[in-house]
Design an enzyme around this catalytic site. Structure first.
Site, mmCIF file in Angstrom:
data_model
loop_
_atom_site.group_PDB
_atom_site.id
_atom_site.type_symbol
_atom_site.label_atom_id
_atom_site.label_comp_id
_atom_site.label_asym_id
_atom_site.label_seq_id
_atom_site.Cartn_x
_atom_site.Cartn_y
_atom_site.Cartn_z
ATOM 1 N N SER A 174 6.442 -7.925 0.211
ATOM 2 C CA SER A 174 5.639 -7.073 -0.664
ATOM 3 C C SER A 174 6.432 -6.249 -1.663
ATOM 4 C CB SER A 174 4.758 -6.141 0.183
ATOM 5 O OG SER A 174 3.711 -6.869 0.778
ATOM 6 N N LYS A 184 5.373 -6.539 -5.236
ATOM 7 C CA LYS A 184 4.333 -5.749 -5.894
ATOM 8 C C LYS A 184 4.888 -4.747 -6.903
ATOM 9 C CE LYS A 184 0.974 -6.195 -2.124
ATOM 10 N NZ LYS A 184 1.705 -6.828 -1.005
ATOM 11 N N SER A 209 -0.295 -1.520 0.460
ATOM 12 C CA SER A 209 0.255 -2.845 0.144
ATOM 13 C C SER A 209 -0.787 -3.950 0.256
ATOM 14 C CB SER A 209 1.449 -3.163 1.055
ATOM 15 O OG SER A 209 2.279 -4.153 0.492
#
Length: 336
Positions: A102, A105, A166
């Site tokens: 993640s 992101k 997330s």
């Protein structure tokens, strides 16, 4: 009269080659010694090239950098911005592209805010959650944020759901909103990475769930520098928790280091293939003053559970923050 034999002497060209044959090993040994002295550290540790240091405004790498508690696995890169005489603090670990989960992101948010800037406390346009985003909210195999089909959420609210808990479904929703499809958005991500000189990074999805989305700590450090210049992104990643209308309860940031004074973000990421990952930003002092310190810790305890890897990344990052602050403070006292 007896014949005297004169000593044989090679022609001038051969004499030169003969001389070089004997002194070449010495010259090579001297070169190696000089290289080790300049780089300062064991194999696998680099302080950054002179070009990188000059670009970051650094005159030299501080002595304390070699003694930092560098993780003994994965990849780590550190830098200090805005301090006279300090720039790159170094990199530990081979810069081979690895899954980043993640942490992806950060680029997702960076591209969204580049295409749709937010100024001050603007909420931005309303974005309607589609059926796919709502259905994916109930996924038990990835991190998501609950949204209801047909409900409108502001751009800022969706960025909060992207970066704090997330939400993978939010990453894909934002990608479709911005580019029409996730595939088209991923092409934008890779183009942005190329523009930032992230030549060892490949994005194959907007959330990071795919293990084919890979990068290095040095590349992610380049992105962190750019991302922290965006005021809206900087505010969101520094938020420990938030309430979003339509989302039950309090949204918590997965970056628990925000509890530490002077830590300002940035993004966690974890999975079994990726291990634990953290891109972090902190001020050089606990009171929030001093230059910005940026760090990237990747691929910690890969192959274990996502929770175990993330715990390792957070723990090792916290130790680095403490040590960098102590080193900068000591350097400041010596120069005072």
């Amino acid at each position: 009269m007896p014949l005297r034999l004169l000593p044989l002497r090679p022609p001038p060209g051969r004499r030169l080659r003969h001389l070089l044959w004997w002194i070449a090993p010495t010259l090579l040994a001297m070169a190696v010694a000089i290289t080790v002295a300049v780089n300062g550290g064991p194999p696998g540790f680099t302080t950054g090239s002179r070009a990188e240091a000059d670009q970051a405004g650094a005159e030299s790498v501080p002595d304390f950098a070699a003694g930092l508690p560098w993780p003994d696995e994965g990849q780590t890169s550190l830098a200090v911005q805005g301090a006279q005489g300090v720039g790159n603090l170094g990199t530990r670990g081979a810069q081979t592209p690895v899954p980043i989960a993640s942490v992806t992101k950060v680029m997702t948010a960076y591209v969204i805010l580049r295409d749709h800037p937010l100024h001050g406390d603007e909420e931005g346009p309303a974005i309607t959650a589609d059926q796919q985003a709502a259905d994916e909210s109930a996924s038990g195999t990835e991190s998501t944020a609950p949204v209801r089909v047909g409900r409108g959420y502001s751009q800022r609210q969706l960025l909060q759901l992207l970066l704090l808990p997330s939400g993978n479904n939010i990453a894909r929703l934002l990608a479709r909103w911005d580019a029409g499809s996730e595939e088209a958005f991923v092409a934008k991500m890779n183009k942005a990475a190329s523009g930032l000189g992230m030549d060892r990074t490949t994005y194959t999805d907007a959330s990071g769930i795919e293990s084919t989305t890979v990068s290095t700590s040095q590349d992610q450090l380049k992105l962190a520098r750019e991302a922290m210049q965006n005021e809206a992104l900087r505010k969101i990643v520094a938020t420990p928790s938030a309430t979003v209308p339509g989302v039950p309860g309090t949204v918590l940031n997965t970056n628990t280091l925000l509890r530490k004074p002077g830590v300002l973000g940035l993004k966690t990421g974890s999975s079994t293939p990726a291990g634990g990952n953290l891109v972090w930003a902190a001020t050089a002092r606990e009171d929030g003053r001093g230059p910005l310190v940026l760090g990237v810790v990747l691929h910690q305890q890969a192959g274990t559970s996502a929770a175990q890897g993330l715990h390792a990344a957070l723990d090792r990052s916290e130790k680095l923050i403490t040590a960098v602050r102590a080193g900068l403070a000591a350097d400041a006292r010596r120069s005072a």
